[in-house]
Design a protein around this motif. Structure first.
Motif, PDB file in Angstrom:
ATOM      1  N   VAL A   1      -5.390 -12.265  17.922  1.00  0.00           N
ATOM      2  CA  VAL A   1      -6.756 -12.350  18.438  1.00  0.00           C
ATOM      3  C   VAL A   1      -7.287 -13.740  18.099  1.00  0.00           C
ATOM      4  O   VAL A   1      -7.289 -14.146  16.933  1.00  0.00           O
ATOM      5  CB  VAL A   1      -7.681 -11.283  17.838  1.00  0.00           C
ATOM      6  CG1 VAL A   1      -9.103 -11.447  18.380  1.00  0.00           C
ATOM      7  CG2 VAL A   1      -7.164  -9.886  18.139  1.00  0.00           C
ATOM      8  N   MET A   2      -7.730 -14.454  19.117  1.00  0.00           N
ATOM      9  CA  MET A   2      -8.328 -15.780  18.956  1.00  0.00           C
ATOM     10  C   MET A   2      -9.819 -15.628  18.673  1.00  0.00           C
ATOM     11  O   MET A   2     -10.491 -14.780  19.268  1.00  0.00           O
ATOM     12  CB  MET A   2      -8.122 -16.557  20.261  1.00  0.00           C
ATOM     13  CG  MET A   2      -8.927 -17.817  20.432  1.00  0.00           C
ATOM     14  SD  MET A   2      -8.779 -18.476  22.134  1.00  0.00           S
ATOM     15  CE  MET A   2      -9.739 -17.285  23.073  1.00  0.00           C
TER      16      MET A   2
ATOM     17  N   CYS B   1      -6.853 -15.425  14.393  1.00  0.00           N
ATOM     18  CA  CYS B   1      -6.756 -16.877  14.270  1.00  0.00           C
ATOM     19  C   CYS B   1      -8.051 -17.559  14.673  1.00  0.00           C
ATOM     20  O   CYS B   1      -8.525 -17.401  15.802  1.00  0.00           O
ATOM     21  CB  CYS B   1      -5.618 -17.399  15.135  1.00  0.00           C
ATOM     22  SG  CYS B   1      -5.420 -19.199  15.062  1.00  0.00           S
ATOM     23  N   ALA B   2      -8.610 -18.341  13.754  1.00  0.00           N
ATOM     24  CA  ALA B   2      -9.792 -19.160  14.040  1.00  0.00           C
ATOM     25  C   ALA B   2      -9.335 -20.510  14.547  1.00  0.00           C
ATOM     26  O   ALA B   2      -8.630 -21.242  13.852  1.00  0.00           O
ATOM     27  CB  ALA B   2     -10.650 -19.323  12.795  1.00  0.00           C
TER      28      ALA B   2
ATOM     29  N   ASN C   1       3.830 -15.039  20.011  1.00  0.00           N
ATOM     30  CA  ASN C   1       3.138 -13.786  19.744  1.00  0.00           C
ATOM     31  C   ASN C   1       3.335 -12.812  20.905  1.00  0.00           C
ATOM     32  O   ASN C   1       3.267 -13.188  22.071  1.00  0.00           O
ATOM     33  CB  ASN C   1       1.643 -14.036  19.524  1.00  0.00           C
ATOM     34  CG  ASN C   1       1.005 -14.868  20.610  1.00  0.00           C
ATOM     35  OD1 ASN C   1       1.426 -16.012  20.847  1.00  0.00           O
ATOM     36  ND2 ASN C   1       0.008 -14.323  21.285  1.00  0.00           N
ATOM     37  N   PRO C   2       3.570 -11.518  20.609  1.00  0.00           N
ATOM     38  CA  PRO C   2       3.845 -10.546  21.664  1.00  0.00           C
ATOM     39  C   PRO C   2       2.624 -10.118  22.470  1.00  0.00           C
ATOM     40  O   PRO C   2       2.770  -9.567  23.561  1.00  0.00           O
ATOM     41  CB  PRO C   2       4.441  -9.361  20.904  1.00  0.00           C
ATOM     42  CG  PRO C   2       3.825  -9.452  19.546  1.00  0.00           C
ATOM     43  CD  PRO C   2       3.712 -10.921  19.263  1.00  0.00           C
ATOM     44  N   GLY C   3       1.454 -10.329  21.959  1.00  0.00           N
ATOM     45  CA  GLY C   3       0.229  -9.958  22.669  1.00  0.00           C
ATOM     46  C   GLY C   3      -0.890 -10.899  22.281  1.00  0.00           C
ATOM     47  O   GLY C   3      -0.812 -11.599  21.259  1.00  0.00           O
ATOM     48  N   PHE C   4      -1.938 -10.920  23.091  1.00  0.00           N
ATOM     49  CA  PHE C   4      -3.041 -11.861  22.876  1.00  0.00           C
ATOM     50  C   PHE C   4      -4.346 -11.210  23.306  1.00  0.00           C
ATOM     51  O   PHE C   4      -4.396 -10.437  24.269  1.00  0.00           O
ATOM     52  CB  PHE C   4      -2.808 -13.135  23.701  1.00  0.00           C
ATOM     53  CG  PHE C   4      -3.947 -14.129  23.640  1.00  0.00           C
ATOM     54  CD1 PHE C   4      -4.053 -15.024  22.596  1.00  0.00           C
ATOM     55  CD2 PHE C   4      -4.919 -14.144  24.633  1.00  0.00           C
ATOM     56  CE1 PHE C   4      -5.100 -15.930  22.540  1.00  0.00           C
ATOM     57  CE2 PHE C   4      -5.974 -15.052  24.594  1.00  0.00           C
ATOM     58  CZ  PHE C   4      -6.064 -15.949  23.533  1.00  0.00           C
ATOM     59  N   ALA C   5      -5.421 -11.556  22.605  1.00  0.00           N
ATOM     60  CA  ALA C   5      -6.773 -11.135  22.977  1.00  0.00           C
ATOM     61  C   ALA C   5      -7.751 -12.157  22.418  1.00  0.00           C
ATOM     62  O   ALA C   5      -7.401 -12.984  21.577  1.00  0.00           O
ATOM     63  CB  ALA C   5      -7.090  -9.741  22.435  1.00  0.00           C
ATOM     64  N   GLY C   6      -8.988 -12.103  22.879  1.00  0.00           N
ATOM     65  CA  GLY C   6     -10.026 -12.978  22.342  1.00  0.00           C
ATOM     66  C   GLY C   6     -10.758 -13.787  23.379  1.00  0.00           C
ATOM     67  O   GLY C   6     -11.756 -14.445  23.059  1.00  0.00           O
ATOM     68  N   ALA C   7     -10.299 -13.780  24.630  1.00  0.00           N
ATOM     69  CA  ALA C   7     -10.969 -14.548  25.680  1.00  0.00           C
ATOM     70  C   ALA C   7     -12.178 -13.780  26.198  1.00  0.00           C
ATOM     71  O   ALA C   7     -12.079 -12.591  26.511  1.00  0.00           O
ATOM     72  CB  ALA C   7     -10.004 -14.844  26.817  1.00  0.00           C
TER      73      ALA C   7
END
Length: 281
Positions: free
Chosen positions: A236-237, A13-14, A204-210
């Motif tokens: 992913v952000m 995701c942008a 969302n079950p998981g997150f990344a991108g920070a």
């Protein structure tokens, strides 16, 4: 079992569509290349004219799976859509550290937050002719104490079928401790998930991108880390963009956006997705 069955389908995701013309162009370019499958739109941004909306809709039709969400914005240097929003810094929202501090100290009014988020949701629906696929927040404001209550209330009322973005990672503690910034998001997100789940919203079950945007990091190496352990359906952000005068006047994230765009548009990213058994399709 087929190779296709082993693929993890994730959201890339942008953020920040609408902040400037250069960011908008970069995001549309990556959607059309099949290198993004989600973007969230700032309805209080400086580049959110009818032509920007129509261009994004046209780009999204070229992608088999492209979600368009609302990027709720409650921090400076942007201004509220609602007339009586408080607290403000002059005529703008407060800077995000002040907003977070005010929430931690229980100094925010849930109704002001709810009304502003509902106004931004209404602006999105008017522009796109439909509700957003998902709702997230600029500078992670949806996770802040008290803000999350008004945010969840507004989404439940105005867009109950949208999923919301949480920022917690699904990783062992030892790996989570390596990133202090992401660790803060883990803590805030645990409370956000409870609040959203109790209201019947999916996330969302998981997150990344920070990561530390102030440093000239190797975004390719970071992306490899982001994909490790990300569950199916995880997000992913990212913040790709082309630098222009509008962006430079509004946000300190400038050159890093061009580095992200260059990597995501290149062959190395396509190879990483294949090597990681990840698909955006």
């Amino acid at each position: 079992m087929s190779a296709a069955a082993d693929l993890r389908r994730i959201w890339l995701c942008a953020d920040d569509y609408g902040i400037s013309p250069g960011v908008n162009r970069a995001i549309r370019d990556l959607i059309e290349r099949g290198r993004l499958n989600a973007t969230s739109v700032m309805m209080v941004g400086s580049a959110i004219a009818r032509s920007d909306i129509e261009a994004l809709q046209a780009s999204a039709t070229q992608s088999p799976r492209c979600a368009i969400g609302l990027h709720v914005t409650l921090s400076a240097p942007f201004r509220p859509l609602t007339m009586h929003f408080r607290p403000l810094d002059g005529d703008m929202f407060m800077a995000f550290p002040k907003l977070l501090r005010a929430g931690l100290m229980r100094r925010l009014d849930r109704e002001f937050i709810r009304n502003e988020v509902k106004a931004q949701l209404a602006a999105f629906m008017d522009a796109f002719g439909r509700a957003p696929d998902f709702v997230d927040g600029h500078q992670h404001v949806q996770l802040y104490p008290q803000v999350r209550d008004g945010f969840v209330d507004a989404v439940v009322e105005a867009a109950p079928n949208a999923w919301v973005r949480q920022g917690g990672r699904d990783l062992p503690l030892r790996q989570r401790l390596a990133s202090p910034k992401a660790l803060v998001l883990d803590s805030l997100s645990a409370q956000f998930r409870r609040r959203a789940g109790s209201a019947g919203l999916s996330f969302n079950p998981g997150f990344a991108g920070a990561y530390d945007f102030s440093r000239a990091a190797d975004f390719g190496a970071l992306m490899r880390q982001f994909l490790e352990g990300l569950p199916d359906g995880g997000l992913v952000m990212c913040h790709p963009g082309f630098v222009d005068d509008v962006l430079a006047s509004l946000d300190p994230m400038t050159d890093v956006r061009e580095r992200e765009h260059a990597y995501l548009a290149g062959d190395a990213f396509a190879r990483l997705l294949a090597d990681s058994n990840v698909t955006l399709g």
